[in-house]
Design an enzyme around this catalytic site. Structure first.
Site, PDB file in Angstrom:
ATOM      1  N   CYS A 137       0.830  -1.208   0.000  1.00 38.44           N
ATOM      2  CA  CYS A 137       0.000   0.000   0.000  1.00 38.44           C
ATOM      3  C   CYS A 137       0.864   1.257   0.000  1.00 38.44           C
ATOM      4  O   CYS A 137       1.326   1.716   1.048  1.00 38.44           O
ATOM      5  CB  CYS A 137      -0.934  -0.001   1.218  1.00 38.44           C
ATOM      6  SG  CYS A 137      -2.069   1.413   1.254  1.00 38.44           S
ATOM      7  N   CYS A 140      -0.611   4.115   2.024  1.00 37.63           N
ATOM      8  CA  CYS A 140      -0.467   3.958   3.475  1.00 37.63           C
ATOM      9  C   CYS A 140       0.956   4.244   3.934  1.00 37.63           C
ATOM     10  O   CYS A 140       1.181   4.911   4.952  1.00 37.63           O
ATOM     11  CB  CYS A 140      -0.823   2.526   3.896  1.00 37.63           C
ATOM     12  SG  CYS A 140      -2.373   1.897   3.236  1.00 37.63           S
ATOM     13  N   ASP A 141       1.935   3.712   3.212  1.00 38.39           N
ATOM     14  CA  ASP A 141       3.301   3.656   3.734  1.00 38.39           C
ATOM     15  C   ASP A 141       4.300   4.548   3.021  1.00 38.39           C
ATOM     16  O   ASP A 141       5.444   4.684   3.469  1.00 38.39           O
ATOM     17  CB  ASP A 141       3.803   2.200   3.682  1.00 38.39           C
ATOM     18  CG  ASP A 141       2.954   1.281   4.557  1.00 38.39           C
ATOM     19  OD1 ASP A 141       2.461   1.757   5.597  1.00 38.39           O
ATOM     20  OD2 ASP A 141       2.775   0.103   4.198  1.00 38.39           O
TER      21      ASP A 141
END
Length: 316
Positions: A137, A140-141
């Site tokens: 992701c 997300c990261d």
């Protein structure tokens, strides 16, 4: 198989953020939902460490802690949990049936929130670094890799989108693809190829991810020459697709060509009283907060259906 003695009002299938938020709303309104959460409940959040973009946690929150908090909140209001996998469902007649390997349950209404799993490379060293330099992701990261050098594995639109997103934070992105051409749409290919931070490693696959407590390098195999080289790198983003968890749904609800449940207005299915929430039908957002939102929508539809025998569909 042992059949449950009493029919439920609402069964929620799935123990990730979509299923848990649906459980919180339904339980708080007195529907006492039964959540069949899966043998390893929690969903994709358990594959990450700290989550910094979930509202209400300015210092971030561990993915496992967020799942634990959501589950405690649902239990507080009366949701009941079974940590088993659902083997099959039957929506052909009421009450609907939801079966695990051990028991068959019946219910007036069902919310399917079984999620989707990222497809991984399938190499042993990958498992060691998921959440520690290996991610599925970018949204997300990505911010954790500021001023670093990363790899994106894949050749489709998702890989190009992830690579372009990562250029906001990283020094460089190398797209590793096992062929010499991309599957991505021409517009996405052009955007990636014209970005000065992005380069391509063609006809190649990652054979091993190296490091101690974090990723430091990868071994790359050239599928044409058979050569193996080592490349220093700080992170690996796997973007080769997702597989929705819909094996138990086949035949009960329509699925698209990739196996995602086909919905109306995100939540509704062709069957009244049966709803869908989260990544099991969401091919685009795949965020914890959007899964939570769809879980809430599904619970509100279920509430209306259980109270009135209809769920707010157009024409009702």
């Amino acid at each position: 198989m042992h059949r449950g003695n009493m029919s439920e009002q609402l069964i929620i299938v799935g123990g990730g953020p979509a299923g848990l938020s649906a459980a919180i709303y339904a339980a708080r309104e007195g529907f006492n939902p039964l959540v069949i959460a899966g043998a390893n409940p929690g969903g994709q959040l358990l594959l990450t460490t700290i989550v910094e973009n979930f509202p209400g946690f300015p210092d971030g929150v561990m993915g496992s802690d967020l799942i634990s908090l959501l589950r405690k909140q649902a239990e507080k209001f009366g949701a009941r949990f079974i940590d088993s996998n659902v083997a099959k469902v039957n929506f052909s007649s009421k009450p609907y049936t939801v079966s695990t390997d051990e028991k068959e349950y019946t219910s007036e209404s069902v919310i399917i929130a079984t999620g989707a799993n990222a497809k991984w490379l399938g190499i042993e060293s990958e498992k060691k670094f998921i959440g520690h330099g290996v991610s599925s992701c970018a949204t997300c990261d990505g911010p954790f890799f500021r001023n670093k050098n990363v790899i994106v594995v894949g050749g489709g639109d998702t890989a190009m989108e992830d690579a372009l997103f990562l250029t906001r934070f990283v020094n460089s992105v190398k797209i590793v693809h096992r062929r010499d051409s991309l599957r991505a749409s021409k517009i996405m290919q052009d955007k990636a190829m014209n970005n000065p931070k992005i380069s391509f490693v063609w006809n190649s696959e990652i054979k091993e991810i190296l490091g101690d407590t974090k990723v430091t390098a990868v071994k790359i195999h050239d599928v044409v020459t058979d050569a193996v080289t080592e490349m220093p790198i700080d992170g690996v983003f796997v973007a080769i697709g997702y597989k929705p968890n819909t094996e138990m749904i086949k035949g009960a609800l329509p699925l698209d060509e990739k196996g995602y449940i086909v919905t109306k207005d995100e939540i509704l299915t062709d069957i009244e009283g049966v709803y869908v929430a989260g990544d099991v039908s969401d091919k685009y957002y795949r965020q914890a907060v959007t899964a939570v939102a769809s879980g809430v929508k599904a619970a509100l539809h279920a509430r209306e259906y259980l109270q009135k025998g209809k769920d707010g569909r157009t024409g009702d």
